[in-house]
Every structure is written in structure tokens, then in C-alpha cells.
Design an enzyme around this catalytic site. Structure first.
Site, PDB file in Angstrom:
ATOM      1  N   SER A 146     -22.182  15.108 -33.989  1.00 41.05           N
ATOM      2  CA  SER A 146     -23.603  15.185 -33.654  1.00 41.05           C
ATOM      3  C   SER A 146     -24.163  16.517 -34.129  1.00 41.05           C
ATOM      4  O   SER A 146     -23.408  17.465 -34.403  1.00 41.05           O
ATOM      5  CB  SER A 146     -23.766  15.075 -32.128  1.00 41.05           C
ATOM      6  OG  SER A 146     -25.058  15.428 -31.700  1.00 41.05           O
ATOM      7  N   TYR A 159     -23.180  16.083 -23.150  1.00 41.68           N
ATOM      8  CA  TYR A 159     -23.102  15.429 -24.459  1.00 41.68           C
ATOM      9  C   TYR A 159     -22.717  16.439 -25.535  1.00 41.68           C
ATOM     10  O   TYR A 159     -21.843  16.172 -26.368  1.00 41.68           O
ATOM     11  CB  TYR A 159     -24.450  14.788 -24.779  1.00 41.68           C
ATOM     12  CG  TYR A 159     -24.495  14.081 -26.112  1.00 41.68           C
ATOM     13  CD1 TYR A 159     -23.968  12.803 -26.256  1.00 41.68           C
ATOM     14  CD2 TYR A 159     -25.071  14.693 -27.228  1.00 41.68           C
ATOM     15  CE1 TYR A 159     -24.006  12.145 -27.480  1.00 41.68           C
ATOM     16  CE2 TYR A 159     -25.116  14.043 -28.446  1.00 41.68           C
ATOM     17  CZ  TYR A 159     -24.582  12.772 -28.572  1.00 41.68           C
ATOM     18  OH  TYR A 159     -24.618  12.133 -29.785  1.00 41.68           O
TER      19      TYR A 159
END
Length: 258
Positions: A146, A159
Site C-alpha cells: 500500500s 492498516y
């Protein structure tokens, strides 16, 4: 090296989280490059629809659900793929979850759930399918990292921590397995519009900031991740391992954009 090295004819791929969003787009790309593809996730109705899409592209597929929190379900996917195709050459780990909240208010339960899915789930799949690949002496594993692997995003600490750890896991497995024929890499997507985040991107200040910081001045289309996945899955990437390939429209290169 011939451009034929990018072709995936005769390869078998399993895409975990391959029934929606980024995983679905990657599954389509692998099929269009020639691979038989098994897209799997928790909901069997989504698995059936995604498998039909692979078959519409002229490739073979299977209909088997899985849950990255359940090791036996991942083993079942491997077993059924081996029974049908004799091998699994490519694994894509695209299952993931997130939740936005201030870190001071973030519960340990939510933290653990995100780490369990994004990091430990990726590890489970890598162990199960990686064991088969190491035994064969050939494999391509592609994890999904990510932007938050590299930079912090506001109020998604769990996250971000999980995705930073996915990058570290990717490198660790590359060091352990590459000499045994298994290349382990990751793709770090930038900001891609999906059904789940469309409202956020199009109707919030957060979405406007994401676009402002992306030099291409637009969000990605999930189909634009397929090329990176096909490359990393192919023999054209035979000397690429431990790499985090960023596909972000220039986001991480960006400082001042105006």
C-alpha cells in the site's frame, strides 16, 4: 529475452481476494495473459461469478471459497487446484480490510482483526502455497502492499502497520525462498477507485487531497494494476525478487504539485 517471457500460457494462478476490486482486476489480467486462474474469497456466490469471468476469457477456473483466517480453507484451495491443474505457479494475496478511527479510540479487537487479515492471512497463504512452490522449485508470489507501507495516512494506523509489515514479510520470504526458485514480490497500489471507496474519493476532502497529491491528477483504474501483476508473475521477472513495485500515478514521488 523474448517478449514471450511475459506470456503466462500453461501457468496456474490462485488469487486470494480475487473476486472484487484489485484482486478481481489482477485475476482478469492473469487470465488474459494466458493463465488458468482460481479467484477465491469467503463468499461462494462471488467466487462463482469471478470464476465464470475467467472462463469467459477462455481459461479454466475452479469454484472454491476460502477465508485467510482459516488455514484449512486455504489448504483446500491448494488441494483442489492440484487435483485440477497439477500445480500452482502463481499466488496473489489480495485479501484485506481496514477501518478508520483515531488511534486513541481504536480498540484492540479492531487492531487484531486487521493484523490477522492483512498480515497473518498473507503469511498463512504464503506458507501453504509457498511450501508447494519450494517443493517444485518454481513459484511467483505477489503480495499487496500500500501507499501506507511507505507513508502514514491519517487515522488508519492499524492498516498502515499491517501493510508495512507485509512489505517486510515479502522481503524476508524473498531472502529465504528465491534460491529455491520462488520469487516473492509485492505491488503497492496508489489510490484506485473501487465500488467501496468511490464516495470517499469523489465527495470528501480526503479524496480531494489524494488527487491533489497525485501528479497524474486522477485516480487509478484497477485494470491498470494488471500489467504489474503479469510482469511479476511471468518469467520476464525471473531476476526480480524482494521488490515492492509501486503503481501510484507518482504519489510517492510528489512534493509540491502546484
Amino acid at each position: 529475452m523474448s517478449f514471450k517471457a511475459l506470456e503466462l500460457d500453461g501457468k496456474t494462478a490462485v488469487v486470494i481476494g480475487g473476486t472484487s476490486g484489485i484482486g478481481r482486476a489482477i485475476a482478469h489480467g492473469l487470465a488474459e495473459a494466458g493463465a488458468d486462474v482460481v479467484p477465491t474469497s469467503r463468499r461462494i456466490e462471488q467466487v462463482e461469478a469471478a470464476a465464470a469471468e475467467i472462463e469467459e476469457r477462455g481459461r479454466k477456473s475452479l469454484r472454491v471459497a476460502s477465508d485467510v483466517s482459516d488455514r484449512s480453507s486455504l489448504q483446500r484451495v491448494l488441494d483442489e487446484a492440484l487435483a485440477a491443474f497439477g500445480k500452482v505457479d502463481i499466488l496473489v494475496n489480495s485479501a484485506g480490510r481496514t477501518k478508520r478511527a483515531p488511534t486513541l479510540e481504536f480498540s484492540e479487537e479492531d487492531w487484531s482483526d486487521i493484523i490477522e487479515t492483512n498480515l497473518t492471512g498473507t503469511l498463512r497463504a504464503c506458507q501453504i502455497f509457498g511450501g508447494h512452490m519450494v517443493e517444485r522449485g518454481y513459484g511467483r508470489i505477489i503480495n499487496i502492499a500500500s501507499l501506507s507501507t511507505f507513508v502514514a495516512l491519517y487515522e488508519v494506523a492499524a492498516y498502515s502497520a499491517s501493510k508495512a509489515a507485509v512489505a517486510s514479510l515479502t522481503k524476508s520470504l524473498a531472502v529465504e525462498w528465491s534460491a529455491r526458485g520462488v520469487n516473492v514480490n509485492a505491488i503497492a497500489p496508489g489510490v484506485f477507485r473501487t465500488a467501496l471507496n468511490q464516495k470517499l474519493l469523489d465527495e470528501s476532502e480526503r479524496g480531494r487531497e489524494f488527487q491533489l497529491r497525485t501528479p497524474m491528477k486522477r485516480f487509478g483504474k484497477v485494470e491498470e494494476l494488471a500489467g504489474a501483476a503479469v510482469f511479476l508473475a511471468s518469467d520476464a521477472a525471473s531476476f526480480v525478487t524482494g521488490e515492492i513495485l509501486v503503481v501510484d500515478g507518482g504519489f510517492l514521488a510528489s512534493g509540491v504539485n502546484q
